[in-house]
Design an enzyme around this catalytic site. Structure first.
Site, PDB file in Angstrom:
ATOM      1  N   CYS A 152     -20.454  21.192   4.020  1.00 21.33           N
ATOM      2  CA  CYS A 152     -20.862  20.644   2.729  1.00 21.33           C
ATOM      3  C   CYS A 152     -21.541  21.708   1.871  1.00 21.33           C
ATOM      4  O   CYS A 152     -22.705  22.042   2.091  1.00 21.33           O
ATOM      5  CB  CYS A 152     -21.808  19.457   2.945  1.00 21.33           C
ATOM      6  SG  CYS A 152     -22.494  18.785   1.421  1.00 21.33           S
ATOM      7  N   CYS A 155     -24.518  20.395  -0.129  1.00 19.89           N
ATOM      8  CA  CYS A 155     -25.743  20.218   0.655  1.00 19.89           C
ATOM      9  C   CYS A 155     -26.431  21.542   0.964  1.00 19.89           C
ATOM     10  O   CYS A 155     -27.660  21.635   0.937  1.00 19.89           O
ATOM     11  CB  CYS A 155     -25.425  19.519   1.977  1.00 19.89           C
ATOM     12  SG  CYS A 155     -24.457  18.009   1.809  1.00 19.89           S
ATOM     13  N   ASP A 156     -25.630  22.571   1.279  1.00 21.85           N
ATOM     14  CA  ASP A 156     -26.200  23.785   1.861  1.00 21.85           C
ATOM     15  C   ASP A 156     -26.109  25.043   1.004  1.00 21.85           C
ATOM     16  O   ASP A 156     -26.589  26.110   1.414  1.00 21.85           O
ATOM     17  CB  ASP A 156     -25.513  24.059   3.209  1.00 21.85           C
ATOM     18  CG  ASP A 156     -25.668  22.896   4.180  1.00 21.85           C
ATOM     19  OD1 ASP A 156     -26.702  22.208   4.101  1.00 21.85           O
ATOM     20  OD2 ASP A 156     -24.761  22.665   4.991  1.00 21.85           O
TER      21      ASP A 156
END
Length: 392
Positions: free
Chosen positions: A119, A122-123
């Site tokens: 992701c 997300c990261d």
């Protein structure tokens, strides 16, 4: 969530069980530009938050819990979590998929926050000013690689195809090829992940020459497809060879009262828009199934004594001619309860009586089917004879 919105709005007591994050994989998508109603685009997380608000508006109860086992046979379905068993009249399976792994050596060591991610949304911030690798060449891989360039200093993309060939849409391809931070490595696949506590090097293998190419990176993002999350349904529901659940266009599985929607089912396109369409149909059909089951129980299964059910098609001339005959026969035998099923509208209701959706006469005793008589070759005399036998 769409299925829950539909069943909640139909005033059915609805529970949505979610293992991790409401909206599933859609929440990981940074930009959604092809979902109707958002001409400027939207984020996956933002869109899923709206879905959640709408579901709660219709009193959908949301429970964060992992389902460990199911018992779907019978009229009452049982869905088991680690703490609670839930009993339901209908179940809609929308378990989606999970990212596919490469299977390369050392991969397991760097999962879960140790260098391998699925992701970018997300990261990505964690890799600000660092070098990362993206594996894959589909829409998700290329679009997320472009997003990563907002944070990372360099983004390598390992592509299994020949130079210039990708599986992504043309717009994303053009943007990626023009991006100075993106560096393609063609004809390669991951051979090994290397590092101490966290990932330090991804060793690629040239699929033509067999040459191993070590690339030092701080993180690696895998976008090589997904696998359906259907393990707990194996041996229970019909699936294809890849584990996707088989349904008809009404989202019905091989078990009555069990429906499947979204990425978990066998279909040609897996997008938010198609998932929403599946959910709408599944929610509608679940409500219809429950209403039909309640009606079937009260009008047929729970009836005591003899009963004649005329399954007819109002568009069929033969059925129309039989209607007054049936009504007259039952009048002469008042102990017989007469019921009618329009198979043109409620074929599935007739199928529950073993009528296969075709016009016929069904004789029942104490809620059990005694005999199914096809209209072909049937005469009023035969029906009356069978009625007398039933009454006796």
């Amino acid at each position: 969530m769409t299925a829950a919105i539909y069943t909640g709005r139909a005033r059915l007591k609805t529970m949505l069980l979610e293992k991790t994050l409401l909206g599933g994989l859609a929440t990981y998508t940074n930009e959604i530009e092809n979902y109707p109603g958002f001409p400027e685009g939207t984020t996956g997380q933002g869109l899923m938050q709206l879905f959640e608000q709408q579901a709660k508006k219709f009193n959908v109860k949301i429970k964060l819990a992992e389902v460990k086992e199911v018992d779907l046979e019978g009229e009452t379905k049982v869905v088991k979590t680690f703490r609670t068993d839930y009993h339901a009249k209908a179940v809609i399976i929308a378990t989606g998929g999970k990212p596919r792994l490469t299977g390369a050596k050392g991969e397991e060591k760097f999962l879960f926050g140790k260098g391998i991610s699925f992701c970018a949304t997300c990261d990505a911030a964690y890799y600000t000013g660092k070098e990362v690798m993206v594996v894959g060449s589909g829409d998700a891989a290329i679009e997320e690689a472009i997003f990563l360039t907002k944070f990372a200093s360099k983004v390598y993309i390992s592509v299994i195809h020949e130079e210039g060939i990708m599986d992504a849409n043309k717009v994303a391809q053009e943007q990626a090829l023009k991006n100075e931070k993106i560096h393609f490595i063609w004809n390669t696949m991951v051979d090994e992940f290397v590092g101490e506590e966290t990932l330090e090097t991804v060793i690629l293998k040239n699929i033509k020459t067999g040459e191993r190419l070590p690339v030092r990176v701080d993180g690696c993002f895998l976008f090589i497809g997904y696998e359906p999350d259907t393990a707990i349904f194996r041996g229970i529901l019909d699936m294809n060879e890849r584990g996707y659940i088989l349904t008809d266009e009404m989202m019905q599985t091989n078990i009555p009262g069990v429906f499947a929607a979204g990425d978990v089912r066998e279909k040609i396109l897996r997008q938010v828009a198609t998932a929403v369409g599946d959910g709408a149909v599944a929610g509608f059909m679940a409500e219809r199934y429950i209403a039909e089951t309640d009606y079937f129980n009260s009008e047929f299964r729970d009836v005591r004594g003899p009963q004649l059910v005329f399954c007819y098609d109002p568009t069929d001339a033969c059925c129309r001619s039989w209607m007054p005959i049936i009504e007259d026969l039952v009048k002469r035998h008042p102990q017989i309860k007469l019921s009618k099923i329009d198979v043109y509208k409620s074929k599935s209701l007739a199928e529950r009586l073993g009528a296969k959706g075709e016009p016929c006469v069904v004789l029942m005793q104490d809620g059990a089917i005694a005999q199914v008589l096809s209209l072909e070759g049937l005469s009023p005399g035969i029906v009356e004879e069978r009625i007398k036998t039933l009454s006796a």
